[in-house]
Design a protein around this motif. Structure first.
Motif, mmCIF file in Angstrom:
data_model
loop_
_atom_site.group_PDB
_atom_site.id
_atom_site.type_symbol
_atom_site.label_atom_id
_atom_site.label_comp_id
_atom_site.label_asym_id
_atom_site.label_seq_id
_atom_site.Cartn_x
_atom_site.Cartn_y
_atom_site.Cartn_z
ATOM 1 N N GLU A 47 1.012 -1.117 0.142
ATOM 2 C CA GLU A 47 0.015 0.077 -0.077
ATOM 3 C C GLU A 47 0.815 1.252 -0.113
ATOM 4 O O GLU A 47 0.474 2.148 -0.690
ATOM 5 C CB GLU A 47 -1.052 -0.101 1.237
ATOM 6 N N LYS A 48 1.799 1.133 0.684
ATOM 7 C CA LYS A 48 2.949 2.241 0.735
ATOM 8 C C LYS A 48 3.254 2.491 -0.515
ATOM 9 O O LYS A 48 3.685 3.651 -1.315
ATOM 10 C CB LYS A 48 3.958 2.302 1.874
ATOM 11 N N LEU A 49 3.882 1.624 -1.135
ATOM 12 C CA LEU A 49 4.341 1.617 -2.450
ATOM 13 C C LEU A 49 3.510 2.076 -3.643
ATOM 14 O O LEU A 49 3.737 3.065 -4.658
ATOM 15 C CB LEU A 49 4.834 -0.012 -3.012
ATOM 16 N N LYS A 50 2.118 1.733 -3.521
ATOM 17 C CA LYS A 50 1.301 2.313 -4.373
ATOM 18 C C LYS A 50 0.926 3.781 -4.420
ATOM 19 O O LYS A 50 0.445 4.203 -5.281
ATOM 20 C CB LYS A 50 -0.245 1.686 -4.192
ATOM 21 N N ASP A 51 1.330 4.428 -3.233
ATOM 22 C CA ASP A 51 0.984 5.616 -2.932
ATOM 23 C C ASP A 51 2.230 6.629 -3.808
ATOM 24 O O ASP A 51 1.937 7.728 -4.198
ATOM 25 C CB ASP A 51 1.205 6.120 -1.677
ATOM 26 N N TYR A 52 3.242 5.827 -4.183
ATOM 27 C CA TYR A 52 4.401 6.643 -4.863
ATOM 28 C C TYR A 52 4.550 6.036 -6.363
ATOM 29 O O TYR A 52 5.058 6.804 -7.104
ATOM 30 C CB TYR A 52 5.551 6.410 -4.184
ATOM 31 N N ALA A 53 4.053 4.897 -6.622
ATOM 32 C CA ALA A 53 4.362 4.266 -8.132
ATOM 33 C C ALA A 53 3.688 3.337 -8.523
ATOM 34 O O ALA A 53 2.724 2.904 -7.670
ATOM 35 C CB ALA A 53 5.778 3.705 -8.055
ATOM 36 N N GLU A 54 3.411 3.120 -9.800
ATOM 37 C CA GLU A 54 2.554 1.986 -10.511
ATOM 38 C C GLU A 54 3.362 0.519 -10.355
ATOM 39 O O GLU A 54 4.575 0.540 -10.461
ATOM 40 C CB GLU A 54 2.408 2.303 -11.841
ATOM 41 N N ILE A 55 2.684 -0.186 -9.715
ATOM 42 C CA ILE A 55 3.379 -1.807 -9.610
ATOM 43 C C ILE A 55 2.998 -2.551 -10.766
ATOM 44 O O ILE A 55 2.117 -2.661 -11.381
ATOM 45 C CB ILE A 55 2.715 -2.321 -8.399
ATOM 46 N N VAL A 56 4.246 -3.072 -11.560
ATOM 47 C CA VAL A 56 4.242 -4.037 -12.651
ATOM 48 C C VAL A 56 4.518 -5.376 -12.228
ATOM 49 O O VAL A 56 5.500 -5.418 -11.348
ATOM 50 C CB VAL A 56 4.984 -3.439 -13.942
ATOM 51 N N THR A 57 4.132 -6.336 -12.907
ATOM 52 C CA THR A 57 4.330 -7.789 -12.428
ATOM 53 C C THR A 57 4.927 -8.482 -13.450
ATOM 54 O O THR A 57 5.382 -9.596 -13.511
ATOM 55 C CB THR A 57 2.978 -8.309 -12.058
ATOM 56 N N VAL A 67 10.711 -1.139 0.712
ATOM 57 C CA VAL A 67 10.123 -0.301 0.240
ATOM 58 C C VAL A 67 10.620 1.221 0.483
ATOM 59 O O VAL A 67 10.821 2.035 -0.364
ATOM 60 C CB VAL A 67 8.459 -0.162 0.527
ATOM 61 N N ASP A 68 10.944 1.248 1.714
ATOM 62 C CA ASP A 68 11.699 2.909 2.137
ATOM 63 C C ASP A 68 12.966 2.912 1.541
ATOM 64 O O ASP A 68 13.298 4.009 1.167
ATOM 65 C CB ASP A 68 11.780 2.723 3.559
ATOM 66 N N GLU A 69 13.687 1.926 1.419
ATOM 67 C CA GLU A 69 15.184 2.013 0.830
ATOM 68 C C GLU A 69 14.709 2.378 -0.874
ATOM 69 O O GLU A 69 15.814 3.072 -1.269
ATOM 70 C CB GLU A 69 15.766 0.718 1.027
ATOM 71 N N VAL A 70 13.949 1.533 -1.413
ATOM 72 C CA VAL A 70 13.654 1.876 -2.931
ATOM 73 C C VAL A 70 13.370 3.232 -3.117
ATOM 74 O O VAL A 70 13.920 3.937 -3.991
ATOM 75 C CB VAL A 70 12.895 0.861 -3.499
ATOM 76 N N LEU A 71 12.239 3.545 -2.374
ATOM 77 C CA LEU A 71 11.937 5.026 -2.507
ATOM 78 C C LEU A 71 12.983 6.070 -2.291
ATOM 79 O O LEU A 71 12.916 7.213 -2.903
ATOM 80 C CB LEU A 71 10.437 5.352 -1.593
ATOM 81 N N ALA A 72 13.792 5.822 -1.317
ATOM 82 C CA ALA A 72 14.782 6.809 -0.910
ATOM 83 C C ALA A 72 15.640 7.025 -2.109
ATOM 84 O O ALA A 72 16.105 8.035 -2.595
ATOM 85 C CB ALA A 72 15.633 6.329 0.287
#
Length: 307
Positions: A15-25, A290-295
């Protein structure tokens, strides 16, 4: 931004990831991907070369041997991971597996389910205690030391270790007897814990020659990586009584199946890479990766950088 994620991580982290980016699989449009988050997915040089927009790869866990680190470095892609998030969970599994094997828990349950036990406390299921035995550490990282803390304080075990990357001062600080020789350390231990990464220098680190250095009543537990212990040699050692028993959470081919000869032995316990599989660890790992990637994507400095 587009972030690749096709394996389970904790929903809170998603959910945190979705706030910042589009998830592709999938990697169908790999050139559009800004980041990759993985648990077991293989990120090869080919993928990194094609992912022209890739800025960061995040490993949900400790071992990053499925990532081509050299290619990432060459193409300026940062790699981050979660080295502290699963320490307690893996440490507790180490203790659980040692206790399981020492007391024949799994095999006793299997025999009970098949109505094969004809009396209470059968002599063939006599186990051994952990109390006041000698614990041998192959590798002395965070996980090994967390398990040591439980075993040393809970079972009053003596501890010996082999890790060429740990200083004499650190050994003394921890109260662990240092061995310069792996063979000598193995010969001293009643219970042996394997906690080293899989590298060219550690592949087949524990082979038949090393297993023959162990006490006949030795019990070995591996929660590190498949391939550190030579599986064929371990099978022979368990089958012929070179050592008493073993347990492993990691295998060359995962998840393990009945086709692996080790799973047919009564003095061996297998688990399907469950080391970090607790609710608490999954939350910590998910949020950390998620925090590390977003950083990195925000131009900030990550805490846990591999390259």
């Amino acid at each position: 931004m587009k972030i690749f994620l096709n394996e389970y991580i904790h929903p809170t982290a998603v959910e945190k990831l979705k706030d910042y980016a589009e998830i592709v699989t999938d990697f169908k449009n790999v050139e559009e991907i800004d980041a990759i988050i993985l648990r077991t997915t293989n990120v090869s040089r080919e993928i990194i070369e094609k992912a022209s927009n890739l800025k960061v790869i995040g490993k949900h866990g400790v071992g990053y041997d499925t990532i081509d680190i050299n290619a990432a470095k060459e193409y300026g892609v940062k790699v981050v991971y979660t080295p502290k998030s699963n320490v307690q969970s893996v440490a507790e599994l180490i203790v659980a597996l040692m206790t399981n094997v020492a007391r024949n828990t799994s095999i006793a349950f299997e025999k009970v389910k098949k109505s094969e036990v004809k009396m209470v406390a059968p002599k063939e299921m006599v186990g051994v205690e952990l109390q006041r035995k000698t614990l041998g550490l192959v590798g002395m990282g965070n996980i090994a030391l967390a398990a040591t803390d439980i075993l040393k304080n809970g079972y009053r075990m003596d501890v010996v270790g082999y890790d060429p990357f740990v200083s004499e001062e650190r050994y003394q600080q921890l109260g662990i007897k240092k061995y310069e020789s792996l063979e000598e350390m193995l010969g001293e231990a009643d219970f042996i814990n394997i906690s080293v990464p899989l590298t060219e220098s550690t592949r087949n680190m524990i082979d038949l020659e090393k297993l023959k250095c162990c006490k006949p009543n030795a019990i070995i537990v591996n929660t590190a990586r498949g391939g550190v212990i030579n599986e064929e040699d371990l099978y022979f050692a368990l089958k012929t009584g070179v050592i008493r028993a073993a347990a492993s959470d990691v295998f060359i081919q995962e998840p393990p199946t009945a086709e692996n000869p080790l799973t047919q032995l009564e003095n061996f316990v297998a688990t399907p890479h469950l080391g970090a599989c607790t609710e608490e660890a999954m939350i910590r790992m998910g949020m950390t990766v998620v925090d590390e990637v977003l950083a990195v994507l925000k131009g900030e400095e990550p805490q846990y950088l591999v390259v």
